[in-house]
Design a protein around this motif. Structure first.
Motif, PDB file in Angstrom:
ATOM      1  N   PHE A  60      11.279  -2.949   2.720  1.00 31.14           N
ATOM      2  CA  PHE A  60      11.584  -2.714   1.307  1.00 31.14           C
ATOM      3  C   PHE A  60      12.358  -1.413   1.140  1.00 31.14           C
ATOM      4  O   PHE A  60      13.319  -1.333   0.357  1.00 31.14           O
ATOM      5  N   ALA A  61      11.961  -0.376   1.892  1.00 33.85           N
ATOM      6  CA  ALA A  61      12.650   0.914   1.812  1.00 33.85           C
ATOM      7  C   ALA A  61      14.100   0.791   2.277  1.00 33.85           C
ATOM      8  O   ALA A  61      15.006   1.383   1.678  1.00 33.85           O
ATOM      9  N   VAL A  62      14.338   0.000   3.325  1.00 36.69           N
ATOM     10  CA  VAL A  62      15.704  -0.204   3.815  1.00 36.69           C
ATOM     11  C   VAL A  62      16.538  -0.935   2.763  1.00 36.69           C
ATOM     12  O   VAL A  62      17.687  -0.559   2.493  1.00 36.69           O
ATOM     13  N   LEU A  63      15.963  -1.962   2.150  1.00 35.58           N
ATOM     14  CA  LEU A  63      16.688  -2.738   1.151  1.00 35.58           C
ATOM     15  C   LEU A  63      16.938  -1.918  -0.113  1.00 35.58           C
ATOM     16  O   LEU A  63      17.990  -2.040  -0.750  1.00 35.58           O
ATOM     17  N   LEU A  64      15.997  -1.063  -0.451  1.00 34.05           N
ATOM     18  CA  LEU A  64      16.173  -0.185  -1.605  1.00 34.05           C
ATOM     19  C   LEU A  64      17.329   0.793  -1.365  1.00 34.05           C
ATOM     20  O   LEU A  64      18.149   1.051  -2.252  1.00 34.05           O
ATOM     21  N   ARG A  85      20.960   1.362  -3.321  1.00 32.68           N
ATOM     22  CA  ARG A  85      21.404   2.680  -3.807  1.00 32.68           C
ATOM     23  C   ARG A  85      22.807   3.019  -3.322  1.00 32.68           C
ATOM     24  O   ARG A  85      23.635   3.537  -4.070  1.00 32.68           O
ATOM     25  N   THR A  86      23.068   2.750  -2.050  1.00 34.53           N
ATOM     26  CA  THR A  86      24.282   3.265  -1.418  1.00 34.53           C
ATOM     27  C   THR A  86      25.325   2.196  -1.082  1.00 34.53           C
ATOM     28  O   THR A  86      26.493   2.531  -0.844  1.00 34.53           O
ATOM     29  N   GLY A  87      24.899   0.945  -1.011  1.00 37.28           N
ATOM     30  CA  GLY A  87      25.798  -0.113  -0.565  1.00 37.28           C
ATOM     31  C   GLY A  87      25.961  -0.148   0.940  1.00 37.28           C
ATOM     32  O   GLY A  87      26.741  -0.950   1.464  1.00 37.28           O
ATOM     33  N   GLU A  88      25.253   0.703   1.658  1.00 38.10           N
ATOM     34  CA  GLU A  88      25.328   0.759   3.111  1.00 38.10           C
ATOM     35  C   GLU A  88      23.997   0.313   3.712  1.00 38.10           C
ATOM     36  O   GLU A  88      22.933   0.517   3.126  1.00 38.10           O
ATOM     37  N   GLY A 141       0.787  -1.222   0.000  1.00 38.24           N
ATOM     38  CA  GLY A 141       0.000   0.000   0.000  1.00 38.24           C
ATOM     39  C   GLY A 141       0.821   1.276   0.000  1.00 38.24           C
ATOM     40  O   GLY A 141       0.272   2.365  -0.099  1.00 38.24           O
ATOM     41  N   ARG A 142       2.152   1.154   0.092  1.00 34.41           N
ATOM     42  CA  ARG A 142       3.028   2.323   0.092  1.00 34.41           C
ATOM     43  C   ARG A 142       3.803   2.364  -1.227  1.00 34.41           C
ATOM     44  O   ARG A 142       4.420   1.372  -1.625  1.00 34.41           O
ATOM     45  N   VAL A 143       3.757   3.508  -1.910  1.00 28.73           N
ATOM     46  CA  VAL A 143       4.392   3.647  -3.217  1.00 28.73           C
ATOM     47  C   VAL A 143       5.823   4.144  -3.023  1.00 28.73           C
ATOM     48  O   VAL A 143       6.071   5.151  -2.345  1.00 28.73           O
ATOM     49  N   LEU A 144       6.774   3.410  -3.620  1.00 28.44           N
ATOM     50  CA  LEU A 144       8.180   3.790  -3.602  1.00 28.44           C
ATOM     51  C   LEU A 144       8.690   3.793  -5.028  1.00 28.44           C
ATOM     52  O   LEU A 144       8.318   2.936  -5.843  1.00 28.44           O
ATOM     53  N   LEU A 148      18.020  -0.981  -9.281  1.00 25.69           N
ATOM     54  CA  LEU A 148      17.528  -2.359  -9.241  1.00 25.69           C
ATOM     55  C   LEU A 148      18.560  -3.334  -9.806  1.00 25.69           C
ATOM     56  O   LEU A 148      18.686  -4.468  -9.327  1.00 25.69           O
ATOM     57  N   ALA A 149      19.318  -2.896 -10.805  1.00 33.56           N
ATOM     58  CA  ALA A 149      20.322  -3.779 -11.403  1.00 33.56           C
ATOM     59  C   ALA A 149      21.428  -4.123 -10.414  1.00 33.56           C
ATOM     60  O   ALA A 149      22.080  -5.168 -10.545  1.00 33.56           O
ATOM     61  N   ASN A 150      21.636  -3.277  -9.407  1.00 30.09           N
ATOM     62  CA  ASN A 150      22.631  -3.573  -8.375  1.00 30.09           C
ATOM     63  C   ASN A 150      22.284  -4.822  -7.578  1.00 30.09           C
ATOM     64  O   ASN A 150      23.146  -5.391  -6.903  1.00 30.09           O
ATOM     65  N   ALA A 151      21.012  -5.246  -7.648  1.00 29.05           N
ATOM     66  CA  ALA A 151      20.581  -6.435  -6.914  1.00 29.05           C
ATOM     67  C   ALA A 151      21.168  -7.705  -7.520  1.00 29.05           C
ATOM     68  O   ALA A 151      21.275  -8.720  -6.824  1.00 29.05           O
TER      69      ALA A 151
END
Length: 444
Positions: free
Chosen positions: A60-64, A68-71, A14-17, A24-27
């Motif tokens: 999901f926000a933490v994993l995103l 992005r940052t590698g941290e 229900g939350r849009v990110l 995403l390719a960094n995954a």
């Protein structure tokens, strides 16, 4: 790589990110997001304005942000285990682990946590799993933990003593137990690590008859062979070999006269030499026996024993407590009750004397009231030795003592194991075990 800069919207619980294809390719290809790209790493469009995922949006926000940052930053309101489970769902667990802990380095290990044992009594063994989990054996019980240190259903072997445990892979473990007279139920079994289900037994056949036996030390080879020391009631003394996949016995090295293989404390498969190191030591036997077995030629190609090994040795030097082969150095390293290291040359086929290190005895001639005999491990060019409540790390061509790991809670260390970028140390009192990991380097 043709990564596009397309923006991608996700509706997570229900939350849009919103993020980009580059993030995403960094995954990586093995993640859930890898399927969103073609072979040239171009984003595959499905004409959908946003992709719905029915999962936890905070995680999901933490994993995103990690992508992005590698941290990795975990807010106080998110339990770590919840984040780990979400990372497993997305195929990002390796990213979390590498951000949380750095590559294994014995000189930078830090205690990450301690686990209270599940039962009183002396521990038998602790074994690190390939994915960073572990299993702990004591008495007739084996407790299995995954990488998140969640415990799976424990295995109760009906009051048979567990002698050794080994991981075939992250989903299967082998357990070796003592024979019980009159029951014929000793030996080894393959168990599901997640369920505790017995999948099959490894049987010993002698003179076309299936025999009951006590399974001792275990070892595994890269071509899916399983080795175990075996002690039966007839002539089935020695080291058995089984196919890990089928469970079928494929070979047996019978114990030579005057030697001890069936009581072995340590087995170690040497890939480079295609041989098996077998070590039987005090207090299991009054004398020490170390040998290399070549199953292709059915012979012992190297051996040493403190019986008739030349000039008499001092008692403390004679009592070898553990041994490990070091193929890169063409040597076998041994340790005595004072944690002195000794070395024997594998290139000498005749019985060879031990070249003891010149370090001062760390115990200064004193043993604890209830000693836990030292254990050895070799990992990524570093040598580890446990003694009392401490693990010493040795490095370099001369194996210099470079650091020591100590944790007083739980008493002396009875066993330790390294795997999955972790070191697990099992203490003798109530089976407390510690987990040591390497922190990530500081951000510059």
């Amino acid at each position: 790589m043709g990564i596009q800069k397309d923006r991608v919207k996700f509706n997570v619980g229900g939350r849009v990110l919103e993020t980009t294809a580059t993030t995403l390719a960094n995954a990586g290809r093995n993640s859930m997001f890898g399927a969103m790209f073609d072979e040239n790493w171009n984003l595959i469009s499905d004409n959908c304005s946003e992709k719905f995922i029915d999962r936890n949006p905070d995680c999901f926000a933490v994993l995103l942000d990690l992508l992005r940052t590698g941290e990795l930053y975990i807010p106080p309101n998110i339990p770590e285990k919840l984040l780990y489970r979400e990372a497993m769902f997305y195929g990002l667990l390796d990213h979390v682990r590498s951000a949380r802990w750095g590559p294994f380095d014995g000189n930078r290990l830090r205690l990450s946590r301690s686990f209270q044992g599940q039962a009183p009594g002396d521990g038998t063994a602790i074994r690190a799993g390939p994915d960073g989990g572990c299993c702990v054996a004591h008495g007739s019980m084996v407790h299995v933990y995954d990488w998140m240190l969640d415990e799976h259903p424990p295995l109760n072997l009906d009051y048979q003593r567990v002698n050794d445990v080994g991981w075939v892979d992250s989903d299967n473990i082998v357990i070796g137990v003592s024979e019980r007279r009159g029951r014929g139920d000793g030996g080894m079994g393959l168990f599901g690590s997640n369920t505790g289900e017995l999948r099959y037994k490894f049987q010993v056949s002698h003179e076309n008859q299936v025999k009951s036996y006590t399974a001792g030390a275990l070892s595994f080879s890269s071509d899916y062979k399983l080795f175990s020391s075996c002690k039966g009631r007839s002539n089935e003394y020695g080291v058995g070999v089984w196919d890990q996949v089928t469970g079928k016995q494929i070979d047996f090295f019978y114990e030579p006269l005057g030697w001890s293989l069936g009581d072995a404390d340590k087995l170690q498969w040497l890939e480079g030499r295609n041989c098996l190191l077998v070590a039987t030591m005090f207090p299991r036997k009054d004398n020490c026996y170390i040998s290399l077995l070549d199953f292709r030629e059915k012979k012992m190609v190297w051996c040493w024993s403190d019986m008739g090994a030349g000039a008499p040795l001092a008692v403390d030097e004679k009592r070898v407590r553990d041994a490990i082969a070091m193929e890169d150095n063409n040597s076998v390293c041994v340790v005595n009750e004072y944690e002195d290291l000794g070395f024997m040359d594998l290139r000498s086929l005749a019985a060879t004397s031990i070249r003891w290190s010149s370090r001062s005895r760390l115990m200064k001639g004193k043993m604890p009231e209830e000693p836990c005999y030292p254990k050895l491990a070799l990992h990524e060019g570093q040598l580890f030795s446990s003694m009392d409540d401490c693990i010493s790390v040795f490095c370099g061509p001369e194996w210099v003592l470079t650091s020591r790991l100590r944790r007083s809670y739980g008493g002396s260390i009875c066993d330790f194991s390294i795997g999955g970028d972790r070191l697990f140390a099992l203490h003798s009192e109530e089976n407390v075990f510690d987990i040591w990991e390497t922190p990530t380097p500081p951000i510059k």
